[in-house]
Design an enzyme around this catalytic site. Structure first.
Site, PDB file in Angstrom:
ATOM      1  N   ASN A  88      -3.605  -5.628  -2.383  1.00 23.50           N
ATOM      2  CA  ASN A  88      -3.928  -6.563  -1.306  1.00 23.50           C
ATOM      3  C   ASN A  88      -5.383  -7.027  -1.366  1.00 23.50           C
ATOM      4  O   ASN A  88      -5.942  -7.488  -0.382  1.00 23.50           O
ATOM      5  CB  ASN A  88      -3.631  -5.940   0.063  1.00 23.50           C
ATOM      6  CG  ASN A  88      -3.309  -6.997   1.107  1.00 23.50           C
ATOM      7  OD1 ASN A  88      -2.730  -8.040   0.788  1.00 23.50           O
ATOM      8  ND2 ASN A  88      -3.699  -6.748   2.359  1.00 23.50           N
ATOM      9  N   HIS A 100       0.856  -1.191   0.000  1.00 21.94           N
ATOM     10  CA  HIS A 100       0.000   0.000   0.000  1.00 21.94           C
ATOM     11  C   HIS A 100       0.887   1.234   0.000  1.00 21.94           C
ATOM     12  O   HIS A 100       1.720   1.424   0.895  1.00 21.94           O
ATOM     13  CB  HIS A 100      -0.927  -0.001   1.222  1.00 21.94           C
ATOM     14  CG  HIS A 100      -2.022  -1.005   1.106  1.00 21.94           C
ATOM     15  ND1 HIS A 100      -2.502  -1.724   2.165  1.00 21.94           N
ATOM     16  CD2 HIS A 100      -2.729  -1.420   0.011  1.00 21.94           C
ATOM     17  CE1 HIS A 100      -3.474  -2.521   1.745  1.00 21.94           C
ATOM     18  NE2 HIS A 100      -3.622  -2.359   0.431  1.00 21.94           N
ATOM     19  N   ALA A 101       0.666   2.073  -0.999  1.00 21.74           N
ATOM     20  CA  ALA A 101       1.612   3.152  -1.294  1.00 21.74           C
ATOM     21  C   ALA A 101       1.860   4.106  -0.130  1.00 21.74           C
ATOM     22  O   ALA A 101       2.987   4.496   0.140  1.00 21.74           O
ATOM     23  CB  ALA A 101       1.094   3.928  -2.503  1.00 21.74           C
ATOM     24  N   ARG A 102       0.791   4.474   0.575  1.00 24.15           N
ATOM     25  CA  ARG A 102       0.930   5.538   1.578  1.00 24.15           C
ATOM     26  C   ARG A 102       1.520   5.065   2.903  1.00 24.15           C
ATOM     27  O   ARG A 102       1.790   5.866   3.786  1.00 24.15           O
ATOM     28  CB  ARG A 102      -0.446   6.145   1.830  1.00 24.15           C
ATOM     29  CG  ARG A 102      -1.458   5.168   2.407  1.00 24.15           C
ATOM     30  CD  ARG A 102      -2.856   5.744   2.334  1.00 24.15           C
ATOM     31  NE  ARG A 102      -3.875   4.769   2.736  1.00 24.15           N
ATOM     32  CZ  ARG A 102      -5.172   4.977   2.571  1.00 24.15           C
ATOM     33  NH1 ARG A 102      -5.607   6.074   2.017  1.00 24.15           N
ATOM     34  NH2 ARG A 102      -6.031   4.065   2.960  1.00 24.15           N
ATOM     35  N   GLU A 103       1.734   3.750   3.037  1.00 25.24           N
ATOM     36  CA  GLU A 103       2.159   3.214   4.337  1.00 25.24           C
ATOM     37  C   GLU A 103       3.679   3.230   4.444  1.00 25.24           C
ATOM     38  O   GLU A 103       4.350   2.198   4.508  1.00 25.24           O
ATOM     39  CB  GLU A 103       1.541   1.820   4.518  1.00 25.24           C
ATOM     40  CG  GLU A 103       0.018   1.921   4.562  1.00 25.24           C
ATOM     41  CD  GLU A 103      -0.722   0.604   4.413  1.00 25.24           C
ATOM     42  OE1 GLU A 103      -0.085  -0.467   4.499  1.00 25.24           O
ATOM     43  OE2 GLU A 103      -1.945   0.642   4.191  1.00 25.24           O
ATOM     44  N   GLU A 112       0.211  -4.674  11.162  1.00 22.37           N
ATOM     45  CA  GLU A 112      -0.147  -3.248  11.048  1.00 22.37           C
ATOM     46  C   GLU A 112       0.695  -2.529  12.098  1.00 22.37           C
ATOM     47  O   GLU A 112       0.492  -2.731  13.294  1.00 22.37           O
ATOM     48  CB  GLU A 112      -1.634  -3.029  11.340  1.00 22.37           C
ATOM     49  CG  GLU A 112      -2.575  -3.726  10.366  1.00 22.37           C
ATOM     50  CD  GLU A 112      -2.712  -3.019   9.033  1.00 22.37           C
ATOM     51  OE1 GLU A 112      -2.166  -1.909   8.877  1.00 22.37           O
ATOM     52  OE2 GLU A 112      -3.350  -3.588   8.141  1.00 22.37           O
ATOM     53  N   ARG A 148      -3.314   4.818  -2.107  1.00 20.50           N
ATOM     54  CA  ARG A 148      -3.152   3.485  -1.518  1.00 20.50           C
ATOM     55  C   ARG A 148      -2.816   2.401  -2.562  1.00 20.50           C
ATOM     56  O   ARG A 148      -2.035   1.497  -2.327  1.00 20.50           O
ATOM     57  CB  ARG A 148      -4.476   3.134  -0.834  1.00 20.50           C
ATOM     58  CG  ARG A 148      -4.672   1.686  -0.435  1.00 20.50           C
ATOM     59  CD  ARG A 148      -6.089   1.532   0.118  1.00 20.50           C
ATOM     60  NE  ARG A 148      -6.475   0.153   0.331  1.00 20.50           N
ATOM     61  CZ  ARG A 148      -6.310  -0.490   1.471  1.00 20.50           C
ATOM     62  NH1 ARG A 148      -5.744   0.084   2.491  1.00 20.50           N
ATOM     63  NH2 ARG A 148      -6.713  -1.750   1.602  1.00 20.50           N
ATOM     64  N   HIS A 183       2.357  -3.558   6.986  1.00 24.92           N
ATOM     65  CA  HIS A 183       1.395  -2.502   6.639  1.00 24.92           C
ATOM     66  C   HIS A 183       1.377  -1.463   7.765  1.00 24.92           C
ATOM     67  O   HIS A 183       2.020  -1.627   8.782  1.00 24.92           O
ATOM     68  CB  HIS A 183      -0.016  -3.100   6.524  1.00 24.92           C
ATOM     69  CG  HIS A 183      -0.250  -3.925   5.316  1.00 24.92           C
ATOM     70  ND1 HIS A 183      -1.063  -3.524   4.286  1.00 24.92           N
ATOM     71  CD2 HIS A 183       0.206  -5.152   4.962  1.00 24.92           C
ATOM     72  CE1 HIS A 183      -1.098  -4.459   3.356  1.00 24.92           C
ATOM     73  NE2 HIS A 183      -0.335  -5.466   3.741  1.00 24.92           N
TER      74      HIS A 183
HETATM   75  O1  0X9 Z   1      -6.960  -3.743   4.333  1.00 30.75           O
HETATM   76  C1  0X9 Z   1      -5.829  -4.179   4.156  1.00 30.75           C
HETATM   77  O2  0X9 Z   1      -5.437  -4.619   3.085  1.00 30.75           O
HETATM   78  C2  0X9 Z   1      -4.822  -4.161   5.306  1.00 30.75           C
HETATM   79  N1  0X9 Z   1      -5.056  -3.056   6.161  1.00 30.75           N
HETATM   80  S1  0X9 Z   1      -4.526  -1.595   5.701  1.00 30.75           S
HETATM   81  O3  0X9 Z   1      -5.002  -0.586   6.624  1.00 30.75           O
HETATM   82  N2  0X9 Z   1      -2.955  -1.582   5.792  1.00 30.75           N
HETATM   83  O4  0X9 Z   1      -4.905  -1.369   4.362  1.00 30.75           O
HETATM   84  C3  0X9 Z   1      -4.868  -5.487   6.016  1.00 30.75           C
HETATM   85  C4  0X9 Z   1      -5.998  -5.599   6.978  1.00 30.75           C
HETATM   86  C5  0X9 Z   1      -5.728  -6.597   8.017  1.00 30.75           C
HETATM   87  N3  0X9 Z   1      -6.293  -7.830   7.807  1.00 30.75           N
HETATM   88  C6  0X9 Z   1      -7.612  -8.103   7.914  1.00 30.75           C
HETATM   89  N4  0X9 Z   1      -8.482  -7.208   8.140  1.00 30.75           N
HETATM   90  N5  0X9 Z   1      -7.953  -9.332   7.760  1.00 30.75           N
HETATM   91 ZN    ZN Z   2      -1.906  -1.661   4.099  1.00 31.00          ZN
END
Ligand code: 0X9
Ligand code: ZN
Length: 535
Positions: free
Chosen positions: A294, A207-210, A423, A270, A347
């Site tokens: 993702n 994810h680009a902004r992370e 995260e 993102r 992330h």
């Molecule tokens: O949504 C996502 O792809 C990830 N979160 S983020 O804020 N970095 O975009 C992963 C989410 C974590 N995993 C689950 N919710 N299952």
């Molecule tokens: Zn992410």
């Protein structure tokens, strides 16, 4: 001549004023980007939020914390054009909300410095620091980049190449494929590879902004590169595993966020930057760049928490692995075969240690007890560094459900035992966690490494236990084989002590087995025990 110079200067002045006017016109007329914190308190409010989340154009409403359950806060960045409409919508629906950030661009400028400043000042370097950094980049030592800073993609790749050049027997660079805009997707391989050792893969920046995730992956590379000679623990990693680290899986997105980093439209991007796809949004046809990588993996593709609308920030793409970045990474992992024992994707943010599966509550892979136990120990080790508290569990248990993510795919399709999404800092409650203060970068990376070490150590332990078991089995098998050969070669080569052997056996056909010690003394020949009595 003098006149010509004046003319050129006048044209330049007029042009630059026009440009400036245009920038300011945008800035001023557009109004501020705002971030809203909303708490859906009823089932209906939650459903409404989810509906917007799955269908919204990320240009208009970008969810930093998506809706998941009733009473859990939702953070949304709303573009200037839509703030009035959005507030109306919240008021009409009686949503409890507050405006968490009144002017995001202003906040970004405060954190990043003004766009018009020089490249170095903009990246937070003072003059003395710049000279220091330039010197380090030129002369080393070790890997040559100062940690605690954000760097551009080209700098990161050059740096990894320099590390690989400096330790040719221990490190090598790899390019797993190319991004949609044609950038090479690079990683570094660390460790002596004997073709058998377990493999652990760590990636970041899908994810680009992370940005903090990218820095954390770089910090790991730096630790490994610099620790080989000084830290026995690190050296043991070079000896016992093969570690691949890919710090920027989405280089196009990352560069896009860096180009205009005080502009929320780019800094908060993102997705990837793949070519525009168009779709009818109910009112008009809209075309947007990028796929949420993702959501693009081949695990229950498109089922939950993903959108088929190309302008959504969680757009899953046309089909599983439709994107070059996803394809490259999936092929890379597949080619590692069953040596791949650990996969960790970094992330930001919310301080979570997540294991599979993400699509439905209470759905787990085999070995869940071990997976959960390692997560618990990792989170505890991470917390011991600076007291940072992480939650652990599956996505839907602790944050929200979605499908098409990389760790679930690795768990299910590749049977990678320890597959985690992390995260990083800050907490869920923080208002703009994507723009992590630089002073937090090193502590964030340090504590994450403490957690990651638990996973690596467990994988090494399991590998060594397996090797020891295989070794024991081999030794046992060899001993048995030898004894068997001796038995065969000495068969009939001794005589029985007693005359009654045959009689006893006719009374009890099982006697050789049931009275072994007596038979060893009295009837070794009849019972085929010569190899035990002869020297
Ligand atoms: O949504 C996502 O792809 C990830 N979160 S983020 O804020 N970095 O975009 C992963 C989410 C974590 N995993 C689950 N919710 N299952
Ligand atoms: Zn992410």
């Amino acid at each position: 001549m003098g006149r010509l110079v004046w003319l050129i200067f006048a044209i330049f002045l007029a042009f630059s004023q026009k440009c400036q006017g245009k920038i300011e016109e945008n800035d001023v007329n557009e109004g501020p980007f705002k971030v809203y914190r909303i708490v859906p308190t009823t089932g209906w409010q939650l459903e409404e939020m989810i509906r917007i989340f799955e269908n919204a154009d990320s240009e208009e409403a970008d969810f930093w914390h998506p809706p998941s359950v009733v009473n859990q806060t939702v953070d949304v960045m709303v573009s200037p054009k839509n703030t009035r409409f959005f507030e109306k919508f919240l008021q009409n629906g009686s949503f409890p909300f507050e405006i968490a950030i009144k002017d995001l661009k202003k906040k970004l400028i405060e954190k990043e410095g003004d766009e018009k400043l020089s490249r170095f000042s903009r990246s937070g370097f003072s003059r003395s620091r710049r000279i220091f950094v330039e010197k380090i980049m030129r002369d080393g030592p070790g890997s040559g980049l100062v940690m605690g800073e954000y760097y551009g993609y080209a700098t990161i790749v050059d740096w990894m190449k320099r590390i690989a050049d400096r330790m040719p027997r221990l490190a090598s660079i790899l390019e797993i494929g190319r991004s949609a805009e044609g950038r090479g997707i690079f990683g570094i391989k660390l460790g002596h590879d004997d073709g058998r050792k377990p493999i652990v893969v760590i990636d970041a920046g899908i994810h680009a902004r992370e940005w903090a995730s990218i820095h954390t992956a770089m910090y790991f590379i730096n630790l490994m590169a610099n620790g080989h000679d000084s830290d026995p623990w690190i050296r043991s990693y070079f000896d016992n595993i093969v570690l691949y680290i890919l710090p920027v899986l989405n280089p196009d997105g990352y560069e896009f966020t860096r180009n205009d980093r005080t502009n929320p439209r780019s800094r908060m991007w993102r997705k990837s930057r793949s070519q525009q796809r168009c779709a009818w949004d109910g009112q008009s046809t809209k075309c947007c760049h990028g796929v949420d990588l993702n959501r693009n993996f081949d695990f229950r593709f498109g089922e939950v928490g993903a959108s088929r609308y190309p302008c959504s920030e969680i757009y899953h793409g046309e089909s599983a692995h439709s994107e070059p970045e996803t394809r490259a990474f999936a092929n890379f992992l597949m080619n590692l075969g069953d040596r791949l024992k650990g996969y960790i994707t970094l992330h930001a943010y919310s301080q979570l240690w997540i294991y599979s599966y993400s699509h439905r509550k209470f759905t787990y892979p085999a070995n869940i007890e071990e997976i959960r136990n390692v997560a618990a120990r990792a989170v505890a080790a991470l917390g011991r560094e600076f007291g940072t508290r992480y939650q652990y569990g599956t996505g839907p248990e602790i944050i929200y459900a979605f499908s098409g993510g990389s760790t679930d795919w690795a768990t299910e399709k590749l049977r990678v035992k320890y597959s985690y999404t992390l995260e990083l800092r800050p907490t869920y409650e923080e208002w703009n966690g994507f723009v992590l203060d630089k002073r937090q970068l090193i502590p964030t990376a340090k504590e994450t490494w403490a957690g990651v070490k638990v996973v690596i150590d467990q994988i090494i332990l399991e590998y060594r236990t397996k090797i020891a078991r295989v070794f024991r089995q081999r030794v046992n098998a060899e001993a048995l084989e030898k004894a068997e050969q001796r038995r065969i070669s000495l068969k009939g080569k001794c005589s029985d002590e007693s005359q009654s052997c045959l009689h006893w056996r006719s009374q009890n056909p099982d006697i050789c087995r049931t009275s072994q010690s007596a038979m060893l003394r009295e009837c070794p020949n009849m019972c085929d025990l010569c190899h035990l009595v002869l020297p």
